[in-house]
Scaffold this active site. Structure first.
Site, PDB file in Angstrom:
ATOM      1  N   HIS A 181       0.817  -1.206   0.000  1.00  0.00           N
ATOM      2  CA  HIS A 181       0.000   0.000   0.000  1.00  0.00           C
ATOM      3  C   HIS A 181       0.856   1.263   0.000  1.00  0.00           C
ATOM      4  CE1 HIS A 181      -3.596   2.416   0.909  1.00  0.00           C
ATOM      5  NE2 HIS A 181      -2.811   3.098   1.737  1.00  0.00           N
ATOM      6  N   HIS A 196       3.083   6.145  -1.588  1.00  0.00           N
ATOM      7  CA  HIS A 196       3.757   7.240  -0.886  1.00  0.00           C
ATOM      8  C   HIS A 196       5.276   7.118  -0.953  1.00  0.00           C
ATOM      9  CE1 HIS A 196      -0.065   8.666   0.692  1.00  0.00           C
ATOM     10  NE2 HIS A 196      -0.337   7.436   1.097  1.00  0.00           N
ATOM     11  N   LYS A 239      -5.206  10.073  -8.239  1.00  0.00           N
ATOM     12  CA  LYS A 239      -4.761  10.299  -6.861  1.00  0.00           C
ATOM     13  C   LYS A 239      -4.893  11.790  -6.613  1.00  0.00           C
ATOM     14  CE  LYS A 239      -2.603   9.068  -2.955  1.00  0.00           C
ATOM     15  NZ  LYS A 239      -3.117   8.050  -2.008  1.00  0.00           N
TER      16      LYS A 239
END
Length: 303
Positions: A181, A196, A239
């Site tokens: 993730h 990220h 995003k």
């Protein structure tokens, strides 16, 4: 530093892992904010694998307002990464081990993640490499001194379980993990979820899979690592706000996220780099556990 609220999609169901590390004590209050900030500053000073100022050149282009971040409008006609010194950075052992991991995952949730022996070996090689670094040594020693773990070996075992243990975000197959993730990113419910890590973002843009749209935050730091918030599309999936350390080493990212995840779970964690305070948001998965009542990483990112 611009403070933003970022939303990360969390898993809907989780399955326990077979790894049973030593229990981690619930001693959240044993680490003060001042101690956490001091350790984060030590990570910042000790990140010898980070990018130098000339190793990365960004082309930020358009700064989006809060009302523009969710529109999906492409305000940038050029790529975000104008230059990355791959020959230098990606030859460093922790970067090389990270890159090896980043092609192990399916893009979309709902597809079962298989973990063959080769991928387990890559996970172990990555952990072995980051545990050679000063940053992870500092983190391990801190956790031991505060009573979170009894030894570096027990911390390493738990680190693997919390980050690489599989769970499901779709009430179906085991299709996700904290590492996937945060460091790889996923397509979940028609949107980009997680993602990220600046190395993965760079590789996606380089391969033509990501279209950079705009940025909405640029941190106060003049060198690397710095913190940015970007808008982007991965294939056709949006995003709206994704926050990243840029120019940091893999061990720096893991250390910062894990420090906050262990000491300030499901909270905004106050940390410091170069004298400037910012936050890291952490999320645990609450509906299921591994080991002796511990939770997998759901998400972690800077604000």
């Amino acid at each position: 530093m611009v403070y933003l609220v970022f939303l990360c999609l969390l898993p809907s169901l989780i399955s326990g892992a077979s790894i049973l590390p030593e229990p981690r004590k619930d001693v959240r209050a044993s680490a003060t904010d001042a101690e956490i900030q001091s350790l984060a500053e030590q990570f910042y000073a000790a990140d010898t694998n980070k990018a130098a100022s000339g190793d990365i050149t960004l082309n930020l282009q358009y700064k989006a307002s809060s009302s523009q971040t969710s529109t999906g409008t492409d305000y940038a006609n050029q790529k975000l990464f104008r230059y990355v010194n791959e020959a230098k950075l990606f030859a460093r052992p922790t970067f090389a081990r990270l890159v090896n991991l980043l092609d192990n995952y399916a893009q979309k949730t709902g597809s079962a993640e298989s973990v063959p022996t080769t991928e387990v070996n890559e996970q172990n090689a990555f952990l072995d490499e980051i545990f050679k670094t000063s940053i992870i040594t500092k983190l391990s020693n801190f956790f031991i001194s505060k009573g979170y773990y009894s030894s570096a070996a027990s911390f390493k075992t738990d680190l693997k379980a919390m980050w690489f243990g599989l769970y499901t975000r779709t009430s179906g197959p085991l299709d996700s993990s904290g590492f996937e993730h945060v460091f790889h990113g996923e397509i979940h419910k028609g949107k980009v979820s997680g993602l990220h890590n600046w190395v993965k973002l760079y590789l996606l843009e380089k391969s033509g899979q990501v279209n950079y749209l705009s940025y909405s935050a640029d941190g106060v730091w003049k060198g690397y690592p710095d913190i940015y918030a970007f808008q982007l599309k991965w294939s056709t999936y949006l995003k709206t706000i994704g926050s990243f350390f840029v120019g940091s080493s893999p061990e720096f990212d893991i250390a910062m996220y894990t420090l906050c995840y262990v000491t300030r779970p499901d909270s905004l964690c106050s940390v410091k780099m170069g004298g400037s305070i910012f936050k890291i948001q952490t999320y645990t998965w609450a509906n299921s556990t591994y080991g002796n009542g511990k939770r997998f990483v759901a998400s972690s990112y800077p604000i």
